[in-house]
Design an enzyme around this catalytic site. Structure first.
Site, PDB file in Angstrom:
ATOM      1  N   HIS A 222       0.805  -1.272  -0.003  1.00 40.44           N
ATOM      2  CA  HIS A 222      -0.001  -0.272   0.154  1.00 40.44           C
ATOM      3  C   HIS A 222       0.757   1.233  -0.010  1.00 40.44           C
ATOM      4  O   HIS A 222       0.835   2.114   0.912  1.00 40.44           O
ATOM      5  CB  HIS A 222      -1.064  -0.026   1.000  1.00 40.44           C
ATOM      6  CG  HIS A 222      -0.503  -0.390   2.497  1.00 40.44           C
ATOM      7  ND1 HIS A 222       0.446   0.297   3.151  1.00 40.44           N
ATOM      8  CD2 HIS A 222      -0.737  -1.412   3.211  1.00 40.44           C
ATOM      9  CE1 HIS A 222       0.702  -0.223   4.430  1.00 40.44           C
ATOM     10  NE2 HIS A 222      -0.198  -1.286   4.424  1.00 40.44           N
TER      11      HIS A 222
ATOM     12  N   HIS B  86      -4.027  -9.616  14.763  1.00 39.20           N
ATOM     13  CA  HIS B  86      -4.051  -8.470  13.979  1.00 39.20           C
ATOM     14  C   HIS B  86      -4.988  -8.822  12.702  1.00 39.20           C
ATOM     15  O   HIS B  86      -4.660  -9.544  12.200  1.00 39.20           O
ATOM     16  CB  HIS B  86      -2.510  -7.887  13.653  1.00 39.20           C
ATOM     17  CG  HIS B  86      -2.566  -6.670  12.697  1.00 39.20           C
ATOM     18  ND1 HIS B  86      -3.546  -5.763  12.839  1.00 39.20           N
ATOM     19  CD2 HIS B  86      -1.584  -6.307  11.677  1.00 39.20           C
ATOM     20  CE1 HIS B  86      -3.021  -4.655  11.886  1.00 39.20           C
ATOM     21  NE2 HIS B  86      -2.027  -5.342  11.225  1.00 39.20           N
TER      22      HIS B  86
ATOM     23  N   GLU C 295      -5.491  -7.028  10.064  1.00 43.09           N
ATOM     24  CA  GLU C 295      -5.019  -6.440   8.704  1.00 43.09           C
ATOM     25  C   GLU C 295      -5.195  -7.848   7.746  1.00 43.09           C
ATOM     26  O   GLU C 295      -4.744  -8.881   8.161  1.00 43.09           O
ATOM     27  CB  GLU C 295      -3.812  -5.821   8.657  1.00 43.09           C
ATOM     28  CG  GLU C 295      -3.813  -5.018   7.244  1.00 43.09           C
ATOM     29  CD  GLU C 295      -2.435  -3.896   7.427  1.00 43.09           C
ATOM     30  OE1 GLU C 295      -1.750  -4.023   8.497  1.00 43.09           O
ATOM     31  OE2 GLU C 295      -2.268  -3.085   6.659  1.00 43.09           O
TER      32      GLU C 295
ATOM     33  N   ASP D  89      -3.057  -8.960   5.360  1.00 48.01           N
ATOM     34  CA  ASP D  89      -2.089  -9.639   5.096  1.00 48.01           C
ATOM     35  C   ASP D  89      -1.909 -10.872   6.250  1.00 48.01           C
ATOM     36  O   ASP D  89      -1.315 -11.816   6.268  1.00 48.01           O
ATOM     37  CB  ASP D  89      -0.974  -9.249   5.056  1.00 48.01           C
ATOM     38  CG  ASP D  89      -0.752  -8.345   5.931  1.00 48.01           C
ATOM     39  OD1 ASP D  89      -1.555  -7.643   6.532  1.00 48.01           O
ATOM     40  OD2 ASP D  89       0.532  -7.648   6.294  1.00 48.01           O
TER      41      ASP D  89
ATOM     42  N   HIS E  78      -0.348  -1.861  14.835  1.00 49.03           N
ATOM     43  CA  HIS E  78      -0.293  -0.378  14.552  1.00 49.03           C
ATOM     44  C   HIS E  78      -1.616  -0.020  14.034  1.00 49.03           C
ATOM     45  O   HIS E  78      -2.141   0.842  13.208  1.00 49.03           O
ATOM     46  CB  HIS E  78       0.512  -0.045  13.239  1.00 49.03           C
ATOM     47  CG  HIS E  78       0.414  -1.041  12.087  1.00 49.03           C
ATOM     48  ND1 HIS E  78      -0.257  -0.469  10.916  1.00 49.03           N
ATOM     49  CD2 HIS E  78       0.416  -2.536  11.978  1.00 49.03           C
ATOM     50  CE1 HIS E  78      -0.445  -1.792  10.008  1.00 49.03           C
ATOM     51  NE2 HIS E  78       0.011  -2.696  10.751  1.00 49.03           N
TER      52      HIS E  78
ATOM     53  N   ASP F 204       2.554  -7.361  14.126  1.00 53.76           N
ATOM     54  CA  ASP F 204       3.672  -6.646  13.272  1.00 53.76           C
ATOM     55  C   ASP F 204       4.652  -5.693  14.169  1.00 53.76           C
ATOM     56  O   ASP F 204       5.626  -5.356  13.256  1.00 53.76           O
ATOM     57  CB  ASP F 204       2.648  -5.297  12.482  1.00 53.76           C
ATOM     58  CG  ASP F 204       1.963  -5.955  11.137  1.00 53.76           C
ATOM     59  OD1 ASP F 204       2.317  -7.184  10.860  1.00 53.76           O
ATOM     60  OD2 ASP F 204       1.077  -5.298  10.656  1.00 53.76           O
TER      61      ASP F 204
ATOM     62  N   TYR G  81      10.688  -0.630   8.005  1.00 54.04           N
ATOM     63  CA  TYR G  81       9.519  -1.173   8.574  1.00 54.04           C
ATOM     64  C   TYR G  81       9.090  -0.165   9.676  1.00 54.04           C
ATOM     65  O   TYR G  81       7.689   0.431   9.439  1.00 54.04           O
ATOM     66  CB  TYR G  81       9.546  -2.669   9.031  1.00 54.04           C
ATOM     67  CG  TYR G  81       8.109  -2.998   9.277  1.00 54.04           C
ATOM     68  CD1 TYR G  81       7.590  -3.654   8.133  1.00 54.04           C
ATOM     69  CD2 TYR G  81       7.412  -2.883  10.319  1.00 54.04           C
ATOM     70  CE1 TYR G  81       6.165  -4.407   8.592  1.00 54.04           C
ATOM     71  CE2 TYR G  81       6.306  -3.321  10.513  1.00 54.04           C
ATOM     72  CZ  TYR G  81       5.575  -4.188   9.821  1.00 54.04           C
ATOM     73  OH  TYR G  81       4.331  -4.334   9.890  1.00 54.04           O
TER      74      TYR G  81
ATOM     75  N   HIS H 244       5.908 -10.513  10.271  1.00 56.13           N
ATOM     76  CA  HIS H 244       6.565 -10.313   9.122  1.00 56.13           C
ATOM     77  C   HIS H 244       8.179 -10.384   9.456  1.00 56.13           C
ATOM     78  O   HIS H 244       8.551  -9.867  10.644  1.00 56.13           O
ATOM     79  CB  HIS H 244       6.531  -9.186   8.426  1.00 56.13           C
ATOM     80  CG  HIS H 244       5.095  -8.703   8.234  1.00 56.13           C
ATOM     81  ND1 HIS H 244       4.757  -9.133   7.038  1.00 56.13           N
ATOM     82  CD2 HIS H 244       4.210  -7.643   8.658  1.00 56.13           C
ATOM     83  CE1 HIS H 244       3.288  -8.601   6.735  1.00 56.13           C
ATOM     84  NE2 HIS H 244       3.078  -7.950   7.871  1.00 56.13           N
TER      85      HIS H 244
END
Lengths: 400, 52
Positions: A28, A82, A84, A86, A148, A167, A195, A228
């Site tokens: 993004h 999380h 999100e 992904d 986040h 994350d 990151y 990640h």
């Protein structure tokens, strides 16, 4: 044929069952030149538990890795740290395939997952500090709102002294190596900082509170397993200290000069300012937005003490590539910077005052008068640019 | 009555609407929110807010 994917053991009871995305180059708007991983973890407790899932196209890879350890239908619980996509994009399909007894997320996570996935399966909210028994071991949840996303939480497995940090402490880095200690420290620091700067930076005050919260909870942490990049199993303090440093954003003797140029006038000014800063003992990073990606700019800004921005005027405004990076930087809320603006123009000359207003909106302390030149800079203007660099250097050296 | 914005996540407290989740009735000015009220989105404390 035997499946090509297998799980990797990260601690006594935990396996990494994520996916490696070698080809992703854009997250993004954040460029990821070295790919990424989506980490999911399998806790081999009495109640076998899957911590987070992966980006939707990688579901088969995750399931194959799970199969190398256990039949996926034996998984009883799924935890979403999380929401999100992904980490949750394939959650509906995973739930339908595995048919777990229960799925858990933070209270905000429950809502977010429902709003994102529109799946009929109930997700059970867990509270900050709540423990969940897996039979022979327990998980404890810790809300980490805005690290986040509002839904974000950490999950702690006391038995293995392991923190699933979603994350946080992560990085976009595709590697076959699963552990940070197998990767050069300079790579980890660069990718980790990139990151942090591109994802976590605006929430730095929250990061500092969360680090205090983890410390005061007295959790013994031997392994940090993020969503990640590599798993941290040695020298955990190193990455935690880096997070503290990045979150505090103490200015250093470094200036980032970011500009875009049409016919090299603004570029000449940028060069003059940069040379002057350098002569005054300041480390300089000169970044042309004609060539540089916004992600690299924010990485450089992370530890800088000053931000100087330049643009010519195009159609009564700044150049679009400067609007891009200024919008991006504003959203990421870098703190504790001084700065100034400069640029050239043909007739109306709005760009410099627009840039100066943007810096002020970003709470950059504009300590020197901005410089705007009609058409190309002559020696007099380049001399002014030299003075600007010197002034920024003097002020910066006072503040560090 | 002024709106207040959360410095952490950007949530805007609108006194006309109040905060139903936090049991704050519509029409409650920001100043009258209890001290332990926190942002319904990110949990930030009241002192993280500033006038919009």
């Amino acid at each position: 044929m035997k499946d090509i994917y297998s799980a990797i053991k990260v601690s006594e009871n935990v396996y990494w069952v994520g996916a490696i995305d070698w080809t992703i180059r854009d997250f993004h708007g954040y460029t990821t030149p070295h790919g990424s991983t989506y980490n999911a973890y399998l806790v081999m407790a009495d109640k076998i538990t899957l911590i987070d899932t992966v980006k939707k196209p990688f579901m088969d890879e995750m399931i194959a890795r799970i199969k190398s350890v256990v039949d996926p239908s034996k998984i009883k619980y799924i935890i979403s740290n999380h929401s999100e996509m992904d980490h949750s994009g394939c959650l509906p399909e995973v739930i339908d395939l595995i048919k777990p007894e229960k799925v858990f997320a933070s209270a905000v996570g429950v809502k977010t997952l429902q709003e994102l996935l529109h799946h009929r399966h109930d997700i059970i909210p867990v509270k900050d500090g709540e423990a969940l028994s897996l039979g022979n071991m327990d998980l404890t949840f810790m809300e980490t709102r805005m690290i986040h996303w509002p839904d974000s939480m950490f999950t702690y497995l006391a038995k293995d002294e392991l923190l699933f940090s979603q994350d946080a402490f992560g990085m976009h880095l595709a590697t076959q190596e699963r552990f940070a200690d197998e990767i050069p420290a300079a790579t980890l620091e660069y990718e980790g900082a990139t990151y942090y700067a591109n994802i976590v930076l605006p929430y730095s005050p929250v990061v500092l509170k969360a680090l205090e919260k983890v410390a005061s909870a007295g959790l013994k942490i031997n392994v940090i397993a993020p969503d990640h990049g590599p798993v941290w199993r040695k020298d955990i303090g190193w990455i935690i200290d880096l997070y503290k440093k990045w979150a505090v954003q103490k200015p250093t003797a470094k200036t980032v000069v970011v500009y875009a140029t049409m016919w090299h006038s603004t570029e000449k000014m940028a060069r003059a300012i940069s040379e002057s800063l350098s002569q005054s003992g300041i480390k300089v990073k000169l970044l042309s937005m004609n060539e540089t990606h916004r992600s690299e700019v924010v990485y450089e800004v992370l530890d800088a003490g000053a931000l100087i921005v330049g643009s010519p005027t195009l159609n009564n405004n700044i150049l679009p590539q400067m609007a891009d990076v200024m919008t991006y930087l504003k959203g990421l809320k870098p703190a504790n910077k001084i700065g100034a603006a400069f640029g050239s123009y043909g007739w109306s000359g709005e760009s410099v005052k627009n840039l100066e207003a943007m810096l002020k909106e970003m709470k950059v302390d504009v300590i020197a008068e901005s410089i705007a030149v009609k058409n190309a800079p002559g020696d007099d203007v380049l001399e002014k640019c030299h003075h600007l660099g010197k002034k920024i250097a003097e002020e910066l050296l006072k503040r560090i | 009555m002024k709106k207040y914005v959360c410095g952490v996540c950007g949530y805007v407290y609108d006194p006309v609407e109040g905060d139903a989740e936090g049991n704050v009735p519509a029409g409650t000015p920001f100043e009258k929110l209890p001290d332990d009220w926190s942002c319904p989105v990110c949990g930030a404390a009241k002192d993280e807010f500033s006038p919009e």
